[in-house]
Design a protein around this motif. Structure first.
Motif, mmCIF file in Angstrom:
data_model
loop_
_atom_site.group_PDB
_atom_site.id
_atom_site.type_symbol
_atom_site.label_atom_id
_atom_site.label_comp_id
_atom_site.label_asym_id
_atom_site.label_seq_id
_atom_site.Cartn_x
_atom_site.Cartn_y
_atom_site.Cartn_z
ATOM 1 N N LEU A 220 0.823 -1.213 0.000
ATOM 2 C CA LEU A 220 0.000 0.000 0.000
ATOM 3 C C LEU A 220 0.857 1.264 0.000
ATOM 4 C CD1 LEU A 220 -2.800 -1.026 2.542
ATOM 5 C CD2 LEU A 220 -3.031 -0.749 0.070
ATOM 6 N N ILE A 221 1.881 1.275 0.848
ATOM 7 C CA ILE A 221 2.723 2.472 0.935
ATOM 8 C C ILE A 221 3.538 2.664 -0.340
ATOM 9 C CG2 ILE A 221 4.635 3.531 2.199
ATOM 10 C CD1 ILE A 221 3.597 2.172 4.714
ATOM 11 N N SER A 222 4.066 1.579 -0.885
ATOM 12 C CA SER A 222 4.854 1.700 -2.119
ATOM 13 C C SER A 222 3.990 2.130 -3.295
ATOM 14 C CB SER A 222 5.542 0.374 -2.425
ATOM 15 O OG SER A 222 4.583 -0.659 -2.607
ATOM 16 N N LEU A 223 2.755 1.645 -3.339
ATOM 17 C CA LEU A 223 1.862 2.078 -4.413
ATOM 18 C C LEU A 223 1.565 3.571 -4.311
ATOM 19 C CD1 LEU A 223 -0.735 -0.839 -4.671
ATOM 20 C CD2 LEU A 223 1.025 -0.215 -6.325
ATOM 21 N N TYR A 224 1.443 4.048 -3.099
ATOM 22 C CA TYR A 224 1.139 5.472 -2.933
ATOM 23 C C TYR A 224 2.299 6.346 -3.401
ATOM 24 C CZ TYR A 224 0.002 9.911 -0.736
ATOM 25 O OH TYR A 224 -0.252 11.237 -0.509
ATOM 26 N N TYR A 225 3.526 5.935 -3.087
ATOM 27 C CA TYR A 225 4.679 6.768 -3.426
ATOM 28 C C TYR A 225 5.192 6.537 -4.847
ATOM 29 C CZ TYR A 225 5.159 8.417 1.363
ATOM 30 O OH TYR A 225 4.940 9.018 2.571
ATOM 31 N N LYS A 226 4.993 5.347 -5.388
ATOM 32 C CA LYS A 226 5.571 5.025 -6.690
ATOM 33 C C LYS A 226 4.627 5.278 -7.856
ATOM 34 C CE LYS A 226 9.506 3.629 -5.020
ATOM 35 N NZ LYS A 226 10.747 4.402 -5.282
ATOM 36 N N LEU A 227 3.343 5.245 -7.605
ATOM 37 C CA LEU A 227 2.412 5.447 -8.706
ATOM 38 C C LEU A 227 2.468 6.881 -9.209
ATOM 39 C CD1 LEU A 227 -0.813 3.514 -7.623
ATOM 40 C CD2 LEU A 227 0.772 2.922 -9.448
ATOM 41 N N PRO A 228 2.332 7.086 -10.494
ATOM 42 C CA PRO A 228 2.261 8.462 -11.019
ATOM 43 C C PRO A 228 1.008 9.176 -10.517
ATOM 44 C CG PRO A 228 2.732 6.871 -12.764
ATOM 45 C CD PRO A 228 2.357 6.077 -11.555
ATOM 46 N N ASP A 229 1.088 10.489 -10.515
ATOM 47 C CA ASP A 229 -0.045 11.276 -10.027
ATOM 48 C C ASP A 229 -1.295 11.058 -10.875
ATOM 49 O OD1 ASP A 229 1.556 12.282 -8.048
ATOM 50 O OD2 ASP A 229 2.143 14.067 -9.198
ATOM 51 N N ARG A 230 -1.109 10.817 -12.148
ATOM 52 C CA ARG A 230 -2.262 10.611 -13.020
ATOM 53 C C ARG A 230 -3.032 9.356 -12.617
ATOM 54 N NH1 ARG A 230 -2.625 7.525 -17.415
ATOM 55 N NH2 ARG A 230 -0.369 7.206 -17.407
ATOM 56 N N ILE A 231 -2.293 8.288 -12.301
ATOM 57 C CA ILE A 231 -2.952 7.039 -11.897
ATOM 58 C C ILE A 231 -3.578 7.189 -10.509
ATOM 59 C CG2 ILE A 231 -2.570 4.589 -11.436
ATOM 60 C CD1 ILE A 231 -0.372 4.609 -13.484
#
Length: 241
Positions: A220-231
């Motif tokens: 969950l934390i990695s998805l929040y920081y690694k995902l682009p802002d658009r996604i």
């Protein structure tokens, strides 16, 4: 336009003396001639929290009367009828502790940290009283004390993590921090149980819980920081968060 009160000649507003008869012009307050409008609308006032506090106090007062009435009834039964004194003592201790739990859950202690510490202290008093009814302490120091302290520390950690990330996306961080806290609590709990049972500390079920929950938290934390802002924005719109 003003006029001279003596000779009646028309004057300018800035003239202090009449140019014809030299009569001094009186000072006229222009604001006095303006109409005064009375505000007929009431002053807006939010009384929701005041009414909520009043209702909460009434409910707490009613519960307090019921709880202390129950304590008096139990003490009367214990004094006059002598019916299973340990059971009555257990009930009295539990009812009194319940009143303290209710007072904290009603929010009379504003600080969440102090509320957590108060819950831990009441739990220690409750478990000590229940274990000391027969005059001996058998499980308080070995189980109740370390487990209660562990639970309080985990709750304080959870509150600290929540306060640090409350301005961020709570849909991601609250479950992640909850998974971290539960995984740490389960691992420490099994260590306490093995130690008190005079067994070698060996993580079995808690290790499975730890790996699963920590993996979920890291994802969950990695998805929040690694995902682009658009996604991220697309996920927020899809999930309505």
């Amino acid at each position: 336009m003003p006029y001279c009160p003596k000779c009646g000649v028309e004057l300018e507003h800035t003239v202090k003396n009449c140019p014809l008869c030299a009569f001094p012009m009186p000072k006229i307050n222009d604001d006095a001639n303006q109409p005064v409008y009375e505000n007929k609308f009431p002053q807006p006032e939010n009384i929701y929290f005041e009414n909520l506090l009043k209702i909460k106090n009434q409910v707490f007062f009613t519960l307090s009367i019921l709880i202390f009435s129950a304590v008096l009834v139990l003490m009367t039964i214990r004094s006059f009828f002598r019916v299973i004194p340990p059971a009555i003592t257990y009930s009295i201790i539990s009812v009194i502790s319940g009143w303290f739990y209710i007072s904290i859950l009603f929010g009379y202690i504003r600080s969440k940290y102090y509320s957590t510490l108060s819950l831990g202290f009441i739990t220690l008093c409750l478990t000590y009283g229940l274990d000391h009814v027969d005059g001996k302490l058998t499980w308080f120091y070995s189980y109740a004390l370390p487990i209660t302290i562990l639970a309080v520390l985990v709750l304080l950690l959870l509150l600290y993590l929540y306060n640090r990330s409350r301005l961020k996306n709570q849909f991601v961080f609250v479950p992640a921090h909850l998974c971290i806290s539960i995984s740490l609590f389960s691992a420490a709990l099994e260590c306490i149980l093995d130690f008190q049972a005079n067994r070698k500390i060996h993580l079995s079920w808690s290790l499975i819980v730890f790996i699963v929950l920590m993996s979920i938290a890291l994802i969950l934390i990695s998805l929040y920081y690694k995902l682009p802002d658009r996604i991220k924005e697309k996920i927020k719109r899809t999930l309505h968060i």
